[in-house]
Write a protein that holds these residues in place. Structure first.
Motif, short mmCIF file in Angstrom:
data_model
loop_
_atom_site.label_atom_id
_atom_site.label_comp_id
_atom_site.label_asym_id
_atom_site.label_seq_id
_atom_site.Cartn_x
_atom_site.Cartn_y
_atom_site.Cartn_z
N ARG A 16 -30.95 -15.69 -16.00
CA ARG A 16 -29.63 -15.65 -16.62
C ARG A 16 -29.25 -17.05 -17.07
O ARG A 16 -29.60 -18.01 -16.41
CB ARG A 16 -28.56 -15.19 -15.63
N TRP A 17 -28.53 -17.14 -18.18
CA TRP A 17 -28.04 -18.44 -18.60
C TRP A 17 -26.75 -18.27 -19.37
O TRP A 17 -26.47 -17.21 -19.91
CB TRP A 17 -29.08 -19.22 -19.41
N ARG A 18 -25.97 -19.33 -19.36
CA ARG A 18 -24.71 -19.35 -20.11
C ARG A 18 -24.94 -20.26 -21.30
O ARG A 18 -25.26 -21.43 -21.17
CB ARG A 18 -23.57 -19.86 -19.24
N SER A 19 -24.79 -19.69 -22.49
CA SER A 19 -25.05 -20.43 -23.72
C SER A 19 -23.87 -21.33 -24.07
O SER A 19 -22.83 -21.31 -23.41
CB SER A 19 -25.37 -19.47 -24.86
N ALA A 20 -24.01 -22.09 -25.14
CA ALA A 20 -22.99 -23.05 -25.56
C ALA A 20 -21.65 -22.37 -25.85
O ALA A 20 -20.59 -22.94 -25.61
CB ALA A 20 -23.47 -23.81 -26.80
N ASP A 21 -21.69 -21.12 -26.34
CA ASP A 21 -20.45 -20.40 -26.65
C ASP A 21 -19.83 -19.74 -25.41
O ASP A 21 -18.81 -19.06 -25.51
CB ASP A 21 -20.68 -19.38 -27.75
N GLY A 22 -20.45 -19.92 -24.26
CA GLY A 22 -19.92 -19.37 -23.01
C GLY A 22 -20.41 -17.98 -22.67
O GLY A 22 -20.11 -17.46 -21.60
N ALA A 23 -21.17 -17.36 -23.57
CA ALA A 23 -21.67 -16.01 -23.32
C ALA A 23 -22.86 -16.05 -22.36
O ALA A 23 -23.67 -16.97 -22.40
CB ALA A 23 -22.10 -15.37 -24.63
N GLU A 24 -22.94 -15.05 -21.50
CA GLU A 24 -24.06 -14.96 -20.58
C GLU A 24 -25.18 -14.16 -21.24
O GLU A 24 -24.94 -13.11 -21.83
CB GLU A 24 -23.65 -14.31 -19.26
N ARG A 25 -26.39 -14.68 -21.15
CA ARG A 25 -27.58 -14.05 -21.73
C ARG A 25 -28.58 -13.78 -20.61
O ARG A 25 -28.52 -14.41 -19.55
CB ARG A 25 -28.21 -14.95 -22.78
N TYR A 26 -29.54 -12.89 -20.89
CA TYR A 26 -30.50 -12.47 -19.87
C TYR A 26 -31.90 -12.39 -20.46
O TYR A 26 -32.09 -12.14 -21.65
CB TYR A 26 -30.12 -11.08 -19.34
N CYS A 27 -32.88 -12.55 -19.57
CA CYS A 27 -34.26 -12.31 -19.93
C CYS A 27 -34.97 -11.74 -18.71
O CYS A 27 -35.05 -12.40 -17.65
CB CYS A 27 -34.96 -13.60 -20.38
N ALA A 28 -35.44 -10.51 -18.82
CA ALA A 28 -36.25 -9.91 -17.76
C ALA A 28 -37.65 -10.46 -17.92
O ALA A 28 -38.23 -10.40 -19.00
CB ALA A 28 -36.25 -8.39 -17.89
N ILE A 29 -38.18 -11.05 -16.85
CA ILE A 29 -39.52 -11.65 -16.92
C ILE A 29 -40.45 -10.97 -15.92
O ILE A 29 -40.02 -10.48 -14.89
CB ILE A 29 -39.50 -13.17 -16.67
N ARG A 30 -41.70 -10.97 -16.27
CA ARG A 30 -42.72 -10.41 -15.39
C ARG A 30 -43.45 -11.57 -14.71
O ARG A 30 -44.62 -11.81 -14.94
CB ARG A 30 -43.69 -9.57 -16.20
N GLY A 31 -42.71 -12.28 -13.87
CA GLY A 31 -43.28 -13.42 -13.17
C GLY A 31 -43.49 -14.60 -14.11
O GLY A 31 -43.56 -14.44 -15.31
N GLY A 32 -43.55 -15.79 -13.54
CA GLY A 32 -43.78 -16.96 -14.38
C GLY A 32 -43.60 -18.25 -13.61
O GLY A 32 -43.54 -18.27 -12.38
N VAL A 33 -43.50 -19.34 -14.37
CA VAL A 33 -43.33 -20.67 -13.80
C VAL A 33 -42.14 -21.32 -14.49
O VAL A 33 -42.06 -21.33 -15.71
CB VAL A 33 -44.60 -21.53 -14.00
N LEU A 34 -41.23 -21.87 -13.68
CA LEU A 34 -40.06 -22.55 -14.21
C LEU A 34 -40.22 -24.05 -13.94
O LEU A 34 -40.59 -24.45 -12.85
CB LEU A 34 -38.79 -22.05 -13.53
N THR A 35 -39.93 -24.85 -14.96
CA THR A 35 -40.03 -26.30 -14.86
C THR A 35 -38.73 -26.92 -15.36
O THR A 35 -38.23 -26.55 -16.42
CB THR A 35 -41.19 -26.83 -15.73
N VAL A 36 -38.19 -27.87 -14.59
CA VAL A 36 -37.04 -28.66 -15.02
C VAL A 36 -37.54 -30.09 -15.20
O VAL A 36 -38.19 -30.63 -14.30
CB VAL A 36 -35.89 -28.64 -13.99
N ARG A 37 -37.26 -30.69 -16.37
CA ARG A 37 -37.69 -32.06 -16.65
C ARG A 37 -36.50 -32.90 -17.10
O ARG A 37 -35.77 -32.51 -18.01
CB ARG A 37 -38.75 -32.07 -17.75
N GLY A 38 -36.36 -34.05 -16.47
CA GLY A 38 -35.35 -35.01 -16.89
C GLY A 38 -33.92 -34.54 -16.81
O GLY A 38 -33.05 -35.12 -17.45
N GLY A 39 -33.67 -33.49 -16.09
CA GLY A 39 -32.31 -32.99 -15.96
C GLY A 39 -31.73 -32.36 -17.20
O GLY A 39 -30.55 -32.02 -17.24
N GLU A 40 -32.57 -32.18 -18.23
CA GLU A 40 -32.04 -31.61 -19.47
C GLU A 40 -32.93 -30.59 -20.13
O GLU A 40 -32.54 -29.97 -21.10
CB GLU A 40 -31.73 -32.74 -20.46
#
Length: 148
Positions: A53-77
């Motif tokens: 789930r994420w909140r976009s720039a306009d404030g709307a919540e969006r979704y993506c159903a995923i079948r497993g994966g890898v999440l990476t955060v880099r540089g705080g942005e």
């Protein structure tokens, strides 16, 4: 510190999403759910099949159903998700229905494939039995009964 995140969701075949200005991201790994905000420490984690789930720039919540994966955060942005398969949605209920329909279609296709595989196996065994018949009266495709 950055005020927004850039979120990218990719599969082996496509870039599902590459969006700047994301306010927050919510995901879950084996330890549970967690949130990501701009300035988050670098992170690498494995995601089970779940809904991102994420909140976009306009404030709307969006979704993506995923079948497993890898999440990476880099540089705080920058947040990147590499997944096997993903399905984007704006409405969680509609996304749930789409995921259920896709899973049902996959199960149906797998069942049809198993039936066809069994049919081909039985046909091959029958041909071998006819060919190896001790009477020697039939050769493979020799009597026309074994031809496809």
């Amino acid at each position: 510190m950055s005020r927004a995140l850039r979120l990218a969701i990719t599969t082996p075949n496509a870039v599902l999403l590459d969006e700047a200005g994301v306010r927050s991201v919510r995901a879950e790994d084996e330890s549970g759910g967690f949130g990501l905000l701009p300035g988050h420490a670098d992170l690498l984690t494995v995601l089970p099949p779940s809904v991102l789930r994420w909140r976009s720039a306009d404030g709307a919540e969006r979704y993506c159903a995923i079948r497993g994966g890898v999440l990476t955060v880099r540089g705080g942005e920058s947040v990147s998700v590499a997944c096997r398969e993903g399905l984007l949605g704006r409405d969680l209920r509609k996304l749930d229905a789409e995921v259920r329909a896709a899973r049902a279609a996959e199960k149906d296709a797998a069942a049809r494939a198993r039936v066809e595989e069994t049919r081909l196996h039985v046909s091959a065994v029958r041909r071998l039995v006819r060919y190896l018949r001790p009477s020697g009266t039939s050769e493979l495709f020799g009597d026309g009964k074994d031809a496809p």
